[in-house]
Write an enzyme that holds these catalytic residues in place. Structure first.
Site, short mmCIF file in Angstrom:
data_model
loop_
_atom_site.label_atom_id
_atom_site.label_comp_id
_atom_site.label_asym_id
_atom_site.label_seq_id
_atom_site.Cartn_x
_atom_site.Cartn_y
_atom_site.Cartn_z
N ASN A 110 1.02 -1.32 0.03
CA ASN A 110 0.17 0.10 0.14
C ASN A 110 0.98 1.13 0.13
O ASN A 110 1.86 1.25 0.71
CB ASN A 110 -1.13 -0.03 1.26
CG ASN A 110 -0.43 0.87 2.18
OD1 ASN A 110 -0.43 1.98 2.51
ND2 ASN A 110 0.05 -0.13 3.39
N PHE A 114 -1.63 8.19 4.34
CA PHE A 114 -2.21 8.83 5.50
C PHE A 114 -3.51 9.17 4.90
O PHE A 114 -3.81 10.68 5.38
CB PHE A 114 -1.42 9.72 6.36
CG PHE A 114 -0.43 9.10 7.12
CD1 PHE A 114 -0.19 7.82 7.56
CD2 PHE A 114 0.48 10.01 7.74
CE1 PHE A 114 0.45 7.28 8.38
CE2 PHE A 114 1.68 9.44 8.67
CZ PHE A 114 1.55 8.18 8.81
N ASN A 175 5.06 5.93 3.37
CA ASN A 175 4.31 6.84 2.38
C ASN A 175 4.18 8.27 2.67
O ASN A 175 3.42 8.92 1.81
CB ASN A 175 2.94 6.14 2.22
CG ASN A 175 3.00 4.59 1.87
OD1 ASN A 175 3.88 4.16 0.88
ND2 ASN A 175 2.25 3.54 2.39
N THR A 176 4.77 8.70 3.46
CA THR A 176 4.93 10.08 3.90
C THR A 176 6.45 10.61 3.48
O THR A 176 7.06 10.28 4.56
CB THR A 176 4.25 10.54 5.19
OG1 THR A 176 2.71 10.15 5.09
CG2 THR A 176 4.30 12.00 5.51
N ASN A 237 5.89 -1.54 11.48
CA ASN A 237 5.31 -1.01 10.37
C ASN A 237 5.46 -1.98 9.13
O ASN A 237 6.22 -2.95 9.13
CB ASN A 237 5.48 0.51 10.09
CG ASN A 237 4.15 1.21 9.73
OD1 ASN A 237 3.51 0.67 8.54
ND2 ASN A 237 4.00 2.20 10.07
C1 LIG Z 1 -3.66 -1.03 3.48
C2 LIG Z 1 -2.92 -0.60 4.99
C3 LIG Z 1 -2.95 0.48 5.59
C4 LIG Z 1 -2.21 0.72 6.62
N1 LIG Z 1 -2.25 1.90 7.19
C5 LIG Z 1 -1.60 2.25 8.37
C6 LIG Z 1 -1.80 3.46 9.13
O1 LIG Z 1 -2.51 4.25 8.75
N2 LIG Z 1 -0.99 3.59 10.22
C7 LIG Z 1 -0.09 2.47 10.70
O2 LIG Z 1 0.61 2.87 11.67
N3 LIG Z 1 0.05 1.49 10.01
C8 LIG Z 1 -0.82 1.26 8.91
N4 LIG Z 1 -0.32 -0.13 8.22
C9 LIG Z 1 0.65 -1.09 8.77
C10 LIG Z 1 -0.13 -1.88 9.44
O3 LIG Z 1 -0.66 -1.51 11.02
C11 LIG Z 1 0.99 -3.19 10.34
O4 LIG Z 1 1.82 -2.51 10.83
C12 LIG Z 1 1.63 -3.88 8.73
O5 LIG Z 1 0.68 -4.02 8.08
C13 LIG Z 1 2.31 -5.04 9.35
O6 LIG Z 1 1.01 -6.08 9.82
P1 LIG Z 1 0.31 -7.05 8.95
O7 LIG Z 1 1.37 -7.84 8.08
O8 LIG Z 1 -0.38 -8.07 9.90
O9 LIG Z 1 -0.51 -6.35 7.85
C14 LIG Z 1 -1.25 -0.31 7.18
C15 LIG Z 1 -1.30 -1.54 6.61
C16 LIG Z 1 -1.83 -1.67 5.39
C17 LIG Z 1 -1.87 -3.03 4.76
#
Ligand SMILES: Cc1cc2nc3c(=O)[nH]c(=O)nc-3n(C[C@H](O)[C@H](O)[C@H](O)COP(=O)(O)O)c2cc1C
Length: 352
Positions: A110, A114, A175-176, A237
């Site tokens: 992704n 934000f 992404n920022t 993250n």
């Molecule tokens: C579509 C998407 C949007 C995300 N947006 C945020 C976000 O706004 N803030 C944040 O701290 N992490 C964000 N993350 C990261 C997740 O919170 C997590 O740290 C990361 O995806 C790893 O966990 P996972 O493999 O279980 O998804 C996002 C992840 C995905 C897939």
């Protein structure tokens, strides 16, 4: 019911990922999510930061960016839900398409950037649920065009204190542009000091870090965290690395990679953070968790709590109940009476 959720997850996967996500949020708002029986499994209960977590499996940030459905996610069986990332002013984020599924890898890339409706919208939603109980953390970010990014995090604390069970300072989104520079020693010290002094209560504040840091950066972060007295670290993250991905089918898209390929690298950083902080700071393990076994491995590597997002987009929201059940069985099989007993079991600490 399980078959119904499996079917709807399958149908949602046929849609554009962002459209599917929007529909999922709407369905949850309509009360169409799963309803887990209330867990009273004492083995899964975690007491941490003065909070009582019914189980250690939390919803990671980014799924519920505007705080629309934290209660639906708690009802689905999550032990806690993190809403956000929220920024002071609303933001569109990057142009679409900006979420890509890599089904062969059970992964997602992704580059949302934000996208969110801003603090006012989040505040209204959190006020509406006030008094409902359940652990809901607020993940704070900075606006892309902000001139003083640290001030944006301070604003977040000032705006949501009293409504958030805990805060996450997110300086690790890829992404920022420039955001992750806040992870460097001097910037981090200044940021955490300002954030912690804005706090009027003992609300816990956690720092969420990237998995793409080198040893020196990890050591700096551990040092600053211990010295400033932040309450814990979320590891991690999404990653900008693409190791092990078969190229093609979106593998080369810019953005943060999450899901299965992130499990090993994020767990390695978690383990290293436990060593560097000598077990003195609670850690939250995130990245590629898709089973009870994965959650257990994060705990054994040093996590007191675990979060997930991506696996749920492939396996549906019923996944959290399965994970909790499997985790309980694994703890029991190894003779652990609680999650706390198993934390760091694979990472022995040197006694000083
Ligand atoms: C579509 C998407 C949007 C995300 N947006 C945020 C976000 O706004 N803030 C944040 O701290 N992490 C964000 N993350 C990261 C997740 O919170 C997590 O740290 C990361 O995806 C790893 O966990 P996972 O493999 O279980 O998804 C996002 C992840 C995905 C897939």
């Amino acid at each position: 019911m399980k078959a119904l959720y499996a079917l709807s997850s399958h149908m949602l996967r046929l849609l554009d990922p962002e459209r599917a996500h929007g529909l999922t949020i709407e369905a949850l708002q309509w009360g169409l999510g799963p309803h887990a029986p209330e867990s009273r499994d004492p083995r899964l209960a975690v007491k941490l930061f003065g909070l009582d977590f019914p189980n250690p499996i939390g919803l990671a940030a980014g799924f519920d960016k505007n705080g629309d459905v934290p209660d639906a996610m708690l009802k689905a069986g999550f032990g806690f839900a993190e809403v956000g990332t929220t920024t002071p002013r609303p933001q569109e984020g990057n142009p679409r398409p900006r979420i890509f599924r890599l089904p062969a890898h059970e992964a997602v890339i992704n580059r949302l950037g934000f996208n969110n409706k801003g603090h006012d919208a989040m505040l209204a939603r959190l006020k509406r649920r006030q008094g409902r109980g359940g652990i809901v953390g607020v993940n704070l970010g900075a606006n892309k065009d902000s001139e003083d990014r640290a001030a944006d995090y301070v604003k977040g604390i000032e705006t949501f204190e009293g409504l958030a069970s805990y805060f996450t300072i997110n300086i690790s989104s890829p992404n920022t542009p420039g955001l992750r520079a806040l992870q460097s020693r001097a910037a981090l010290e200044d940021l955490i000091t300002r954030v912690l002094s804005a706090r009027k209560s003992a609300v816990p504040v956690l720092l969420k870090i990237a998995p793409d840091l080198i040893e020196e950066e990890l050591a700096d972060i551990a040092g600053v965290c211990l010295q400033t007295g932040i309450d814990g670290i979320i590891v991690s993250n999404t990653t900008i690395a693409r190791d092990g991905l078969v190229s093609g089918a979106h593998a080369d898209e810019t953005g943060g990679l999450s899901g299965k390929p992130l499990f090993a690298p994020s767990t390695a950083v978690l383990r290293r953070m436990r060593e560097l902080t000598e077990g003195k700071l609670p850690l939250v393990g995130v990245g590629g968790v898709s089973s009870g076994r994965d959650a257990y491995a994060k705990i054994r590597a040093g996590a007191s709590l675990v979060q997930l997002y991506t696996a749920m987009t492939f396996q549906g929201p019923g996944l959290v109940q399965e994970i909790a059940c499997e985790l309980s069985a694994l703890l029991k099989a190894d003779g652990f009476a609680s999650v706390a007993e198993a934390v760091g079991a694979d990472v022995p600490l040197r006694r000083s």
